[in-house]
Every structure is written in structure tokens, then in C-alpha cells.
Design a protein around this motif. Structure first.
Motif, PDB file in Angstrom:
ATOM      1  N   GLY A  12       0.800  -1.219   0.000  1.00 34.22           N
ATOM      2  CA  GLY A  12       0.000   0.000   0.000  1.00 34.22           C
ATOM      3  C   GLY A  12       0.829   1.263   0.000  1.00 34.22           C
ATOM      4  N   MET A  13       2.135   1.181   0.249  1.00 32.70           N
ATOM      5  CA  MET A  13       2.992   2.354   0.339  1.00 32.70           C
ATOM      6  C   MET A  13       3.773   2.600  -0.950  1.00 32.70           C
ATOM      7  N   VAL A  14       3.733   1.612  -1.844  1.00 33.62           N
ATOM      8  CA  VAL A  14       4.529   1.743  -3.065  1.00 33.62           C
ATOM      9  C   VAL A  14       3.937   2.823  -3.949  1.00 33.62           C
ATOM     10  N   GLY A  15       4.774   3.688  -4.518  1.00 30.76           N
ATOM     11  CA  GLY A  15       4.300   4.784  -5.356  1.00 30.76           C
ATOM     12  C   GLY A  15       4.984   4.807  -6.699  1.00 30.76           C
ATOM     13  N   TRP A  16       4.809   5.935  -7.353  1.00 29.10           N
ATOM     14  CA  TRP A  16       5.309   6.068  -8.711  1.00 29.10           C
ATOM     15  C   TRP A  16       6.818   5.935  -8.789  1.00 29.10           C
ATOM     16  N   GLN A  17       7.546   6.447  -7.810  1.00 23.81           N
ATOM     17  CA  GLN A  17       9.007   6.393  -7.890  1.00 23.81           C
ATOM     18  C   GLN A  17       9.499   4.958  -7.995  1.00 23.81           C
ATOM     19  N   GLU A  18       8.904   4.052  -7.229  1.00 24.71           N
ATOM     20  CA  GLU A  18       9.347   2.663  -7.284  1.00 24.71           C
ATOM     21  C   GLU A  18       8.886   1.997  -8.576  1.00 24.71           C
ATOM     22  N   LEU A  19       7.665   2.304  -9.017  1.00 20.98           N
ATOM     23  CA  LEU A  19       7.170   1.713 -10.262  1.00 20.98           C
ATOM     24  C   LEU A  19       8.019   2.144 -11.443  1.00 20.98           C
ATOM     25  N   ARG A  20       8.373   3.412 -11.501  1.00 22.53           N
ATOM     26  CA  ARG A  20       9.172   3.873 -12.630  1.00 22.53           C
ATOM     27  C   ARG A  20      10.522   3.163 -12.657  1.00 22.53           C
ATOM     28  N   GLY A  21      11.072   2.854 -11.488  1.00 27.39           N
ATOM     29  CA  GLY A  21      12.315   2.090 -11.455  1.00 27.39           C
ATOM     30  C   GLY A  21      12.136   0.698 -12.027  1.00 27.39           C
ATOM     31  N   ASP A  22      11.005   0.051 -11.711  1.00 28.06           N
ATOM     32  CA  ASP A  22      10.744  -1.278 -12.261  1.00 28.06           C
ATOM     33  C   ASP A  22      10.535  -1.218 -13.771  1.00 28.06           C
ATOM     34  N   LEU A  23       9.898  -0.148 -14.257  1.00 25.90           N
ATOM     35  CA  LEU A  23       9.692  -0.017 -15.697  1.00 25.90           C
ATOM     36  C   LEU A  23      11.020   0.163 -16.427  1.00 25.90           C
ATOM     37  N   VAL A  24      11.901   0.978 -15.866  1.00 22.32           N
ATOM     38  CA  VAL A  24      13.221   1.161 -16.474  1.00 22.32           C
ATOM     39  C   VAL A  24      13.980  -0.161 -16.500  1.00 22.32           C
ATOM     40  N   GLN A  25      13.867  -0.937 -15.421  1.00 16.59           N
ATOM     41  CA  GLN A  25      14.534  -2.236 -15.361  1.00 16.59           C
ATOM     42  C   GLN A  25      13.988  -3.180 -16.426  1.00 16.59           C
ATOM     43  N   LEU A  26      12.672  -3.169 -16.611  1.00 10.79           N
ATOM     44  CA  LEU A  26      12.072  -4.019 -17.647  1.00 10.79           C
ATOM     45  C   LEU A  26      12.508  -3.579 -19.041  1.00 10.79           C
ATOM     46  N   GLU A  27      12.553  -2.275 -19.289  1.00 12.37           N
ATOM     47  CA  GLU A  27      13.024  -1.778 -20.586  1.00 12.37           C
ATOM     48  C   GLU A  27      14.429  -2.299 -20.890  1.00 12.37           C
ATOM     49  N   ARG A  28      15.269  -2.329 -19.865  1.00 16.16           N
ATOM     50  CA  ARG A  28      16.659  -2.718 -20.054  1.00 16.16           C
ATOM     51  C   ARG A  28      16.832  -4.230 -20.162  1.00 16.16           C
ATOM     52  N   GLU A  29      16.138  -4.984 -19.303  1.00 17.63           N
ATOM     53  CA  GLU A  29      16.391  -6.418 -19.201  1.00 17.63           C
ATOM     54  C   GLU A  29      15.516  -7.261 -20.125  1.00 17.63           C
ATOM     55  N   ARG A  30      14.317  -6.762 -20.470  1.00 16.13           N
ATOM     56  CA  ARG A  30      13.411  -7.546 -21.319  1.00 16.13           C
ATOM     57  C   ARG A  30      12.798  -6.653 -22.394  1.00 16.13           C
ATOM     58  N   PRO A  31      13.610  -6.252 -23.376  1.00  9.73           N
ATOM     59  CA  PRO A  31      13.101  -5.380 -24.445  1.00  9.73           C
ATOM     60  C   PRO A  31      11.899  -6.014 -25.147  1.00  9.73           C
ATOM     61  N   GLY A  32      10.874  -5.219 -25.377  1.00 15.11           N
ATOM     62  CA  GLY A  32       9.693  -5.711 -26.069  1.00 15.11           C
ATOM     63  C   GLY A  32       8.594  -6.221 -25.171  1.00 15.11           C
ATOM     64  N   VAL A  33       8.886  -6.419 -23.875  1.00 16.83           N
ATOM     65  CA  VAL A  33       7.861  -6.964 -22.989  1.00 16.83           C
ATOM     66  C   VAL A  33       6.819  -5.911 -22.632  1.00 16.83           C
ATOM     67  N   LEU A  34       7.204  -4.641 -22.638  1.00 20.48           N
ATOM     68  CA  LEU A  34       6.284  -3.539 -22.345  1.00 20.48           C
ATOM     69  C   LEU A  34       5.714  -3.015 -23.659  1.00 20.48           C
ATOM     70  N   ALA A  35       4.403  -3.210 -23.856  1.00 20.20           N
ATOM     71  CA  ALA A  35       3.767  -2.752 -25.089  1.00 20.20           C
ATOM     72  C   ALA A  35       3.283  -1.313 -24.961  1.00 20.20           C
ATOM     73  N   ARG A  36       2.550  -1.008 -23.885  1.00 21.06           N
ATOM     74  CA  ARG A  36       2.076   0.346 -23.600  1.00 21.06           C
ATOM     75  C   ARG A  36       2.193   0.566 -22.102  1.00 21.06           C
ATOM     76  N   TYR A  37       2.740   1.734 -21.719  1.00 21.63           N
ATOM     77  CA  TYR A  37       3.013   1.961 -20.300  1.00 21.63           C
ATOM     78  C   TYR A  37       3.352   3.428 -20.081  1.00 21.63           C
TER      79      TYR A  37
END
Length: 237
Positions: A12-37
């Protein structure tokens, strides 16, 4: 993507700052997995954050759902995650089943054998022959998009929800000639009982053709119609 830990009420405490870090990690480690975000380099907007993942990324959806819960609105391919509600895309598939019309003006074939990995996309081609005595023009966005169908019933079960180009690219085929038109094939499932990706097996595809008489024939309005290709067999692996 590294496993996402959840500790107590931390969800319940997780916010945008942590999510954006996970999105950057996904962009780097699994290209193509994020279609719209949401753009991780921008300021966070109102929740829930809408994220669409590739059809073969159910594991990533599970991680994000476990960590962020209702703060994210997740989709895997064409379907929501977690599963459970009826989708507009599935309703559209049923409409295609009942509204399909074919034409004897054209002969449509795949340009060779087609095999696509489950959850993946592929670029292929259709060979389209003009069987009439007048030029015919097929209006496209640069390519035709295929719908995956069950060959035993003709029911539409999958395809792609990726947006097409907003440009008009016509392909004109002269009487008696054959042309190759690019074809885009997606294997996202539109039917929840099949999972998020159409499973391996023998399937078929159809493509809708926006068909018009060539402008030289002076029939731009009266002879404009949308037809369907026949079911064309292909393999999902």
C-alpha cells in the motif's frame, strides 16, 4: 525481471518512484515486454497506472500485480490481468464471426509456409490475384493485419491489439496480375479460456481487405466494400 519482494503493508505504500524504477529495469532487461506503459522519465499521473505487456509476459504481470495491486491496471496482450471480465476485443471477435464476407474477385494465398511462436508477432505476406477485368485497389496502413481463427469452426480466437500506422498505403492489382501485400500476424489470445497467447497447434488466419475499384474505373463510391480472405492454414509453435 528480478523477483519483486512484498513485505507486510509495503504494498500500500509503493508509489510512482518505485514503479518507474521497475519499468526502467524491464526496458533494459526484457526489451519488447512492455507494449504500452507510462513514460518512466515523466512525472507520475493519476492511478491506476495502465500497463500493457506482451502476450507471453504473464510472469511479469504476476510480479507487478503482487507488488502494486490496484495501483496498476494490467493487460497481457488483449486480455486483462488478473483474468475475469468480458473484453470488448472478444465481443469484436464474435462480430467478425458473423459479419464475414468473401469475394470471388480475388484469389488470396499466403506467400509461403508460415510458423509463428505462441505469444509472438510475425511479418509475412499475402499473394493477391485480381480475377476481374478491372484494376482493384486494396487500402491498407502499409500492411494487412491478420485475425487468428479456429479452422474447425471459423471462430476468431486471436490476433493483435497493437495500433496500426495512421497512413494510407494503397496496393493496386491489375486484371490478371498478382501482387504481394505485407501481412502482420499477432498471436494474442482474445479468448480467456485459451490463455493470454494462442497456444501451439494448427490454426488458420483471415485478413480483411478494404477493396475499391481503381479510380480510373470511376467507381470509387459505388464499388467500395470490405471483404475477407479465405481461412489460410498456419502453425503456432
Amino acid at each position: 525481471m528480478a523477483e519483486i519482494a512484498v513485505e507486510g503493508d509495503h504494498q500500500g505504500m509503493v508509489g510512482w518512484q518505485e514503479l518507474r524504477g521497475d519499468l526502467v529495469q524491464l526496458e533494459r532487461e526484457r526489451p519488447g515486454v512492455l507494449a504500452r506503459y507510462p513514460d518512466p522519465r515523466a512525472a507520475g499521473n493519476s492511478k491506476p497506472y495502465a500497463i500493457t505487456l506482451a502476450a507471453d509476459a504473464g510472469d511479469v504481470a504476476a510480479d507487478l500485480h503482487a507488488k502494486y495491486g490496484r495501483k496498476v491496471a494490467l493487460r497481457v496482450g488483449a486480455l486483462p490481468y488478473p483474468p475475469g471480465r468480458v473484453e470488448d476485443r472478444a465481443r469484436r471477435a464474435r462480430q467478425l464471426d458473423t459479419g464475414r464476407t468473401e469475394s470471388t474477385d480475388l484469389r488470396v494465398e499466403l506467400d509461403g509456409v508460415l510458423s509463428v511462436r505462441s505469444g509472438a508477432d510475425a511479418s509475412h505476406g499475402l499473394l493477391i490475384s485480381n480475377l476481374t477485368q478491372a484494376p482493384l485497389t486494396i487500402h491498407t496502413s502499409g500492411y494487412l493485419s491478420a485475425e487468428v481463427v479456429d479452422p474447425s469452426t471459423g471462430a476468431v480466437v486471436g490476433g493483435s491489439t497493437k495500433p496500426s500506422h495512421a497512413v494510407l498505403v494503397p496496393f493496386t492489382v491489375e486484371p490478371g496480375d498478382t501482387i504481394r501485400v505485407p501481412l502482420f500476424v499477432g498471436t494474442e489470445s482474445f479468448q480467456p479460456h485459451l490463455g493470454y497467447a494462442v497456444p501451439p497447434g494448427q490454426w488458420a488466419l483471415i485478413a480483411s481487405l478494404d477493396l475499391r475499384s481503381d479510380e480510373r474505373a470511376g467507381l470509387r463510391t459505388s464499388n467500395h466494400r470490405t471483404i475477407s480472405s479465405p481461412m489460410l492454414p498456419f502453425t503456432i509453435t
